[in-house]
Design a protein around this motif. Structure first.
Motif, PDB file in Angstrom:
ATOM      1  N   UNK A 131       1.003  -1.070  -0.060  1.00 26.89           N
ATOM      2  CA  UNK A 131       0.090   0.016  -0.039  1.00 26.89           C
ATOM      3  C   UNK A 131       0.744   1.128   0.030  1.00 26.89           C
ATOM      4  N   UNK A 132       0.629   2.209  -0.939  1.00 23.74           N
ATOM      5  CA  UNK A 132       1.534   3.284  -1.242  1.00 23.74           C
ATOM      6  C   UNK A 132       0.463   4.812  -1.079  1.00 23.74           C
ATOM      7  N   UNK A 133       1.150   5.749  -0.781  1.00 22.58           N
ATOM      8  CA  UNK A 133       0.613   7.067  -1.025  1.00 22.58           C
ATOM      9  C   UNK A 133       1.403   7.914  -1.814  1.00 22.58           C
ATOM     10  N   UNK A 134       0.674   8.714  -2.494  1.00 23.79           N
ATOM     11  CA  UNK A 134       1.676   9.781  -3.341  1.00 23.79           C
ATOM     12  C   UNK A 134       0.659  10.834  -3.816  1.00 23.79           C
ATOM     13  N   UNK A 135       1.376  11.876  -3.985  1.00 22.33           N
ATOM     14  CA  UNK A 135       0.522  13.194  -4.453  1.00 22.33           C
ATOM     15  C   UNK A 135       0.423  13.191  -6.160  1.00 22.33           C
ATOM     16  N   UNK A 136       1.229  12.328  -6.848  1.00 23.43           N
ATOM     17  CA  UNK A 136       1.163  12.132  -8.292  1.00 23.43           C
ATOM     18  C   UNK A 136      -0.218  11.499  -8.816  1.00 23.43           C
ATOM     19  N   UNK A 137      -0.822  12.443  -9.717  1.00 27.15           N
ATOM     20  CA  UNK A 137      -2.102  11.368 -10.139  1.00 27.15           C
ATOM     21  C   UNK A 137      -1.734  10.109 -10.910  1.00 27.15           C
ATOM     22  N   UNK A 138      -2.690   9.062 -10.777  1.00 25.68           N
ATOM     23  CA  UNK A 138      -2.499   7.877 -11.291  1.00 25.68           C
ATOM     24  C   UNK A 138      -1.998   7.649 -12.796  1.00 25.68           C
ATOM     25  N   UNK A 139      -2.712   8.572 -13.584  1.00 23.12           N
ATOM     26  CA  UNK A 139      -2.479   8.537 -14.862  1.00 23.12           C
ATOM     27  C   UNK A 139      -1.071   8.995 -15.330  1.00 23.12           C
ATOM     28  N   UNK A 140      -0.655   9.823 -14.462  1.00 22.74           N
ATOM     29  CA  UNK A 140       0.457  10.626 -14.872  1.00 22.74           C
ATOM     30  C   UNK A 140       1.730   9.698 -14.275  1.00 22.74           C
ATOM     31  N   UNK A 141       1.422   9.076 -13.136  1.00 18.94           N
ATOM     32  CA  UNK A 141       2.464   8.155 -12.710  1.00 18.94           C
ATOM     33  C   UNK A 141       2.724   7.054 -13.744  1.00 18.94           C
ATOM     34  N   UNK A 142       1.742   6.513 -14.182  1.00 23.91           N
ATOM     35  CA  UNK A 142       1.605   5.369 -15.032  1.00 23.91           C
ATOM     36  C   UNK A 142       2.252   5.905 -16.489  1.00 23.91           C
ATOM     37  N   UNK A 143       1.804   6.868 -17.022  1.00 20.61           N
ATOM     38  CA  UNK A 143       2.341   7.365 -18.272  1.00 20.61           C
ATOM     39  C   UNK A 143       3.669   7.851 -18.425  1.00 20.61           C
ATOM     40  N   UNK A 144       3.941   8.994 -17.346  1.00 16.45           N
ATOM     41  CA  UNK A 144       5.353   9.503 -17.494  1.00 16.45           C
ATOM     42  C   UNK A 144       6.359   8.776 -16.717  1.00 16.45           C
TER      43      UNK A 144
END
Length: 198
Positions: A131-144
């Protein structure tokens, strides 16, 4: 079922701590046994020293804290990691835990002479949840960023060493979401772990 939780966040008011509480509440409801490895409270040293590297090569751990962690995980049925994503990867203590605790001859072995194929040695573990937390949006974390943490931990560490039934719960844009959504996340996590089965 015995569940070992590996937790890493230095701030007690963090959302990661709220997740830890939700996971623990759920596991208690499911009558599971909890063993918490709190890296920050334990003052875990994540640095891989020359002595640690020699121990890694010799497949004989020497750090008493590492040996203690390894023995506790060896008796676990399920392993849970909870930590924040900082600069797209895990904090230093979590990385050091992976480097120093997931050890050849202890957590995994090799199935061929070239030492290229691995098998799990913590044979009682039937599943791992991260389980992780982040401030990056999910789509951005995947795509970029290419789901960097999944590649590093789920695939590059656990799957590579032969562990299966691997799950990742990513809680994204934590600072941006309203309190109600965070509460919904926590309720869902508690319910999930109350029904945990390997």
């Amino acid at each position: 079922m015995k569940v070992v939780i590996v937790f890493n966040h230095p701030y007690e008011g963090s959302f990661c701590n709220a997740i830890l509480q939700a996971v623990s509440n759920g596991l208690k409801k499911g009558n599971h046994q909890i063993d918490l490895i709190h890296l920050d409270r334990d003052n875990f040293n994540p640095v891989m020293t020359a002595h640690d590297l020699k121990a890694f090569r010799d497949q004989k751990p020497i750090d008493p804290q590492v040996i203690n962690y390894q023995a506790r995980i060896e008796r676990a049925d399920h392993l849970v990691f909870i930590f924040p994503i900082w600069w797209e990867l895990m904090p230093a203590m979590t990385k050091g835990f992976i480097d120093k605790v997931i050890f050849p001859g202890v957590a995994y072995g090799y199935t061929n002479r070239a030492n290229t194929r691995m098998k799990p040695l913590w044979t009682q573990i039937k599943g791992v949840t991260m389980l992780t937390t982040m401030n990056t949006p999910k789509a951005l974390y995947w795509a970029i960023f290419g789901n960097a943490i999944k590649k590093a931990v789920i695939l590059g560490t656990l799957w590579k060493t032969g562990y299966r039934n691997l799950k990742w719960m990513s809680l994204n844009s934590v600072k941006q979401v309203p309190h109600q959504k965070r509460a919904k996340w926590l309720n869902g996590i508690e319910a999930k772990f109350a029904q945990l089965k390997n």
